[in-house]
Scaffold this motif. Structure first.
Motif, PDB file in Angstrom:
ATOM      1  N   GLY A  71      29.928  15.812  20.943  1.00 12.88           N
ATOM      2  CA  GLY A  71      28.952  16.118  21.989  1.00 12.88           C
ATOM      3  C   GLY A  71      29.117  15.243  23.216  1.00 12.88           C
ATOM      4  N   ILE A  72      29.393  13.961  23.013  1.00 12.13           N
ATOM      5  CA  ILE A  72      29.597  13.054  24.152  1.00 12.13           C
ATOM      6  C   ILE A  72      30.819  13.484  24.948  1.00 12.13           C
ATOM      7  CG2 ILE A  72      30.270  10.687  24.742  1.00 12.13           C
ATOM      8  CD1 ILE A  72      28.428   9.748  22.456  1.00 12.13           C
ATOM      9  N   VAL A  73      31.907  13.801  24.259  1.00  5.96           N
ATOM     10  CA  VAL A  73      33.132  14.225  24.952  1.00  5.96           C
ATOM     11  C   VAL A  73      32.884  15.513  25.737  1.00  5.96           C
ATOM     12  CG1 VAL A  73      35.487  15.047  24.605  1.00  5.96           C
ATOM     13  CG2 VAL A  73      34.683  13.034  23.369  1.00  5.96           C
ATOM     14  N   LEU A  74      32.252  16.496  25.099  1.00  4.05           N
ATOM     15  CA  LEU A  74      31.960  17.756  25.790  1.00  4.05           C
ATOM     16  C   LEU A  74      31.073  17.540  27.008  1.00  4.05           C
ATOM     17  CD1 LEU A  74      31.292  20.269  22.869  1.00  4.05           C
ATOM     18  CD2 LEU A  74      33.187  20.296  24.482  1.00  4.05           C
ATOM     19  N   ASN A  75      30.058  16.709  26.858  1.00  2.00           N
ATOM     20  CA  ASN A  75      29.137  16.473  27.966  1.00  2.00           C
ATOM     21  C   ASN A  75      29.791  15.709  29.103  1.00  2.00           C
ATOM     22  OD1 ASN A  75      26.388  17.576  27.300  1.00  2.00           O
ATOM     23  ND2 ASN A  75      26.854  16.484  25.416  1.00  2.00           N
ATOM     24  N   ILE A  76      30.676  14.798  28.789  1.00  2.00           N
ATOM     25  CA  ILE A  76      31.407  14.095  29.851  1.00  2.00           C
ATOM     26  C   ILE A  76      32.297  15.082  30.604  1.00  2.00           C
ATOM     27  CG2 ILE A  76      33.257  12.418  30.267  1.00  2.00           C
ATOM     28  CD1 ILE A  76      31.941  10.650  28.130  1.00  2.00           C
ATOM     29  N   LEU A  77      32.934  15.993  29.871  1.00  2.00           N
ATOM     30  CA  LEU A  77      33.751  17.011  30.536  1.00  2.00           C
ATOM     31  C   LEU A  77      32.906  17.916  31.428  1.00  2.00           C
ATOM     32  CD1 LEU A  77      36.191  18.016  27.656  1.00  2.00           C
ATOM     33  CD2 LEU A  77      36.706  16.654  29.693  1.00  2.00           C
ATOM     34  N   VAL A  78      31.710  18.269  30.975  1.00  2.00           N
ATOM     35  CA  VAL A  78      30.815  19.105  31.782  1.00  2.00           C
ATOM     36  C   VAL A  78      30.372  18.357  33.035  1.00  2.00           C
ATOM     37  CG1 VAL A  78      28.529  20.194  31.821  1.00  2.00           C
ATOM     38  CG2 VAL A  78      30.050  20.563  29.891  1.00  2.00           C
ATOM     39  N   VAL A  79      30.046  17.079  32.900  1.00  2.00           N
ATOM     40  CA  VAL A  79      29.645  16.282  34.068  1.00  2.00           C
ATOM     41  C   VAL A  79      30.794  16.196  35.066  1.00  2.00           C
ATOM     42  CG1 VAL A  79      29.061  13.940  34.814  1.00  2.00           C
ATOM     43  CG2 VAL A  79      27.859  14.954  32.893  1.00  2.00           C
ATOM     44  N   ILE A  80      32.005  15.960  34.585  1.00  2.00           N
ATOM     45  CA  ILE A  80      33.166  15.896  35.472  1.00  2.00           C
ATOM     46  C   ILE A  80      33.379  17.240  36.164  1.00  2.00           C
ATOM     47  CG2 ILE A  80      35.692  15.694  35.492  1.00  2.00           C
ATOM     48  CD1 ILE A  80      35.380  13.548  33.296  1.00  2.00           C
ATOM     49  N   PHE A  81      33.208  18.340  35.422  1.00  2.00           N
ATOM     50  CA  PHE A  81      33.356  19.672  36.009  1.00  2.00           C
ATOM     51  C   PHE A  81      32.345  19.902  37.120  1.00  2.00           C
ATOM     52  CE2 PHE A  81      31.984  24.138  36.029  1.00  2.00           C
ATOM     53  CZ  PHE A  81      33.155  24.723  36.480  1.00  2.00           C
ATOM     54  N   PHE A  82      31.068  19.544  36.881  1.00  2.00           N
ATOM     55  CA  PHE A  82      30.048  19.751  37.910  1.00  2.00           C
ATOM     56  C   PHE A  82      30.276  18.856  39.123  1.00  2.00           C
ATOM     57  CE2 PHE A  82      27.472  21.896  34.619  1.00  2.00           C
ATOM     58  CZ  PHE A  82      27.223  23.056  35.326  1.00  2.00           C
ATOM     59  N   ILE A  83      30.744  17.649  38.910  1.00  2.00           N
ATOM     60  CA  ILE A  83      31.067  16.774  40.045  1.00  2.00           C
ATOM     61  C   ILE A  83      32.205  17.377  40.853  1.00  2.00           C
ATOM     62  CG2 ILE A  83      32.056  14.528  40.662  1.00  2.00           C
ATOM     63  CD1 ILE A  83      30.410  13.354  38.332  1.00  2.00           C
ATOM     64  N   TRP A  84      33.194  17.934  40.163  1.00  2.00           N
ATOM     65  CA  TRP A  84      34.319  18.576  40.851  1.00  2.00           C
ATOM     66  C   TRP A  84      33.846  19.785  41.658  1.00  2.00           C
ATOM     67  CZ3 TRP A  84      36.832  23.365  39.541  1.00  2.00           C
ATOM     68  CH2 TRP A  84      38.004  23.608  40.259  1.00  2.00           C
ATOM     69  N   ILE A  85      33.003  20.625  41.053  1.00  2.00           N
ATOM     70  CA  ILE A  85      32.478  21.799  41.754  1.00  2.00           C
ATOM     71  C   ILE A  85      31.669  21.382  42.974  1.00  2.00           C
ATOM     72  CG2 ILE A  85      30.775  23.676  41.563  1.00  2.00           C
ATOM     73  CD1 ILE A  85      33.414  24.422  40.384  1.00  2.00           C
ATOM     74  N   ILE A  86      30.814  20.382  42.832  1.00  2.00           N
ATOM     75  CA  ILE A  86      30.005  19.930  43.964  1.00  2.00           C
ATOM     76  C   ILE A  86      30.879  19.347  45.049  1.00  2.00           C
ATOM     77  CG2 ILE A  86      28.255  18.238  44.662  1.00  2.00           C
ATOM     78  CD1 ILE A  86      26.899  18.779  41.948  1.00  2.00           C
ATOM     79  N   SER A  87      31.968  18.672  44.673  1.00  2.00           N
ATOM     80  CA  SER A  87      32.857  18.116  45.700  1.00  2.00           C
ATOM     81  C   SER A  87      33.607  19.215  46.450  1.00  2.00           C
ATOM     82  CB  SER A  87      33.853  17.143  45.073  1.00  2.00           C
ATOM     83  OG  SER A  87      34.784  17.831  44.271  1.00  2.00           O
TER      84      SER A  87
END
Length: 112
Positions: A71-87
């Motif tokens: 769950g931690i790994v998946l959530n970190i990947l999701v956070v990175i994805f959303f940061i990338w999309i926002i950027s």
């Protein structure tokens, strides 16, 4: 002597499951549950290591710890994805569907 349940063994398992299920909630909620589950699992593992014959439910702790790590790994990947999309498209376009579509089309055209 009768065996007793490890403290929070079921809670650790539930937190591990919740951390995976809530990874779609921008990654923050699931990350919190995953970290709490991992900390509780480490405490329960230390208690179990002192006297394994005294406790039962260690399988729930191991499974909960594994699920929390996933769950931690998946959530970190999701956070990175959303940061990338926002950027890429910007924060202001996240609230405006037309602006988001326009910026994504511009981004895809620049990729070609």
């Amino acid at each position: 002597m009768e065996q007793q349940k490890l403290p929070n063994a079921t809670l650790i398992l539930v937190f591990g499951i919740i951390s995976i299920v809530t990874c779609c909630c921008y990654g923050i909620i699931g990350l919190i549950f995953g970290i709490i589950g991992l900390v509780l699992a480490n405490k329960a593992t230390n208690i179990y290591a002192l006297d394994p014959a005294l406790y039962e439910g260690y399988n729930n702790v191991k499974l909960g710890k594994t699920l929390s790590i996933i769950g931690i790994v998946l959530n970190i990947l999701v956070v990175i994805f959303f940061i990338w999309i926002i950027s890429i498209i910007g924060w202001d376009s996240m609230q405006n569907e037309e602006l988001m579509r326009e910026r994504l089309e511009d981004y895809l055209q620049n990729m070609e």
